[in-house]
Design an enzyme around this catalytic site. Structure first.
Site, short mmCIF file in Angstrom:
data_model
loop_
_atom_site.label_atom_id
_atom_site.label_comp_id
_atom_site.label_asym_id
_atom_site.label_seq_id
_atom_site.Cartn_x
_atom_site.Cartn_y
_atom_site.Cartn_z
N ARG A 234 0.81 -1.23 0.00
CA ARG A 234 0.00 0.00 0.00
C ARG A 234 0.83 1.27 0.00
O ARG A 234 0.48 2.25 -0.64
CB ARG A 234 -0.95 0.01 1.21
N CYS B 177 -9.75 -1.43 4.88
CA CYS B 177 -11.21 -1.33 4.82
C CYS B 177 -11.74 -0.05 5.44
O CYS B 177 -12.64 0.61 4.88
CB CYS B 177 -11.84 -2.54 5.51
N SER C 202 -15.38 -9.32 11.66
CA SER C 202 -15.07 -9.96 10.39
C SER C 202 -13.82 -9.38 9.76
O SER C 202 -13.20 -10.03 8.91
CB SER C 202 -16.25 -9.84 9.42
N GLY C 203 -13.42 -8.18 10.19
CA GLY C 203 -12.17 -7.61 9.71
C GLY C 203 -10.96 -8.41 10.14
O GLY C 203 -9.89 -8.31 9.53
N HIS D 218 -18.30 -1.87 9.33
CA HIS D 218 -17.54 -0.90 10.12
C HIS D 218 -18.30 0.42 10.16
O HIS D 218 -18.83 0.88 9.14
CB HIS D 218 -16.17 -0.63 9.47
#
Length: 338
Positions: A100, A131, A161-162, A244
């Site tokens: 990134r 995310c 879930s992240g 989120h």
């Protein structure tokens, strides 16, 4: 329409599973789908357009003839195999943090900086942002264009879930145990997550921030191509399965009213405005789950500063925060470049 050979790396994980669903939901022109994972997943089959596709073991020869690779198997896997894919002529779209902040590799949110996808030619790799960063910049891009954002203060409320499938299971099991007056097991997180909030996502750094918080800081500057934007973040894990939520406060260079912001966001790509407090209408994680849009509401002027706006931003972290964003990148890639 031309079709493409697509590989999903990490196909049996939470995000990998969702990538396959998104490819199907959005009718991506797939000629042949290759599903790749570790040896543990050998023999597993995953349905795609009604056909059971067997999972293959990822290796150095997996990318021959593949046009696009969607990576979501962890940073170490991407570091090793994304360059291998690129060398084989496959464009790697990587969902991990491995690339990134590499200057030559574009960090893309299609609603925000699609023009930067052209930089994929540098290394054959495109990075998918974090995310929590994705949904925030989707909401802020129209405002930044209209009034230039000088400072962002964000607090996140991030679903388990992240962290992955094991965290989803842990929240479910802890909840059942507590409701049954049984002892809970703590394995994934350092503390109980059921009925609790943990101000701790990823590792702590020397500056007191977590790695997750600094991802939001650094990625936002890169995506907006504006290192002068001041960003500070506090990221919190909450007992929610999917979606989120973020409390975002911005300070702009030019005065912009709450009503002007609402008009901008009502017309913005990828944004759904949900803002009618009198009817108790505002973005909720339970409604964002399974959706591709970023939901924005509670828009109001910050009365403590001259040019401030507050808002509440919610999105499905597995869909828009990962899988959908990656597939949208691929859509722009095939439309404009391949």
């Amino acid at each position: 329409m031309k079709s493409y050979n697509v590989a999903v790396v990490g196909a049996t994980g939470a995000v990998g599973n969702e990538m396959i669903r998104v490819l199907e939901d959005r009718n991506f022109p797939v000629k042949e789908l290759t599903l790749l994972a570790s040896e543990r997943s050998l023999g597993v089959e995953i349905d795609f357009h009604g056909k059971a596709i067997p999972v293959k073991v990822l290796d150095e020869n997996s990318f021959a003839g593949i046009d696009i690779g969607l990576f979501s198997a962890g940073g170490s896997v991407s570091e090793r195999y994304a360059p291998v894919a690129a060398a084989a002529g496959c464009v790697a779209i990587d969902n991990t943090s491995a690339f990134r902040m590499t200057p030559e590799i574009p960090l893309i949110v299609p609603e925000v900086n699609p023009e930067a996808i052209a930089q994929y030619r540098n290394k054959g790799i495109i990075a998918n942002p974090n995310c929590s960063t994705i949904q925030m910049v989707v909401a802020l891009k129209p405002i930044h264009d209209a009034a230039r954002i000088r400072r962002i203060v964000v607090s996140t409320y991030q679903a388990v879930s992240g962290t992955g499938k094991k965290a989803i299971t842990e929240l479910a099991e802890q909840t059942r145990a507590l409701m049954s007056c049984q002892e809970i097991q703590v394995k994934v997180y350092p503390h109980q997550i059921a009925f609790n909030c943990l101000p701790h996502i990823d590792v702590f750094l020397d500056n007191g921030y977590t790695k997750e918080e600094m991802k939001m800081v650094n990625e936002t500057k890169k995506i907006f191509n504006d290192p002068s934007i001041a960003v500070t973040a506090t990221t919190v894990r909450v007992p929610v399965f999917y979606g989120h939520s973020e409390s975002v406060n911005i300070e702009t260079e030019k005065k912009i009213t709450a009503e002007e912001v609402k008009k901008l966001l009502a017309a913005a790509p990828g944004v759904k405005l949900v803002d009618n407090p009198k009817e108790n209408s505002y973005p909720l994680a339970i409604y964002a789950a399974g959706q591709d849009d970023t939901f924005v509401g509670r828009i109001r002027e910050d009365e403590s500063i001259p040019n401030g706006i507050n808002m509440w931003v919610v999105a499905d972290n597995i869909r828009k925060g990962a899988a959908t964003n990656a597939v949208q990148i691929a859509e722009v890639l095939i439309r404009d470049y391949l």
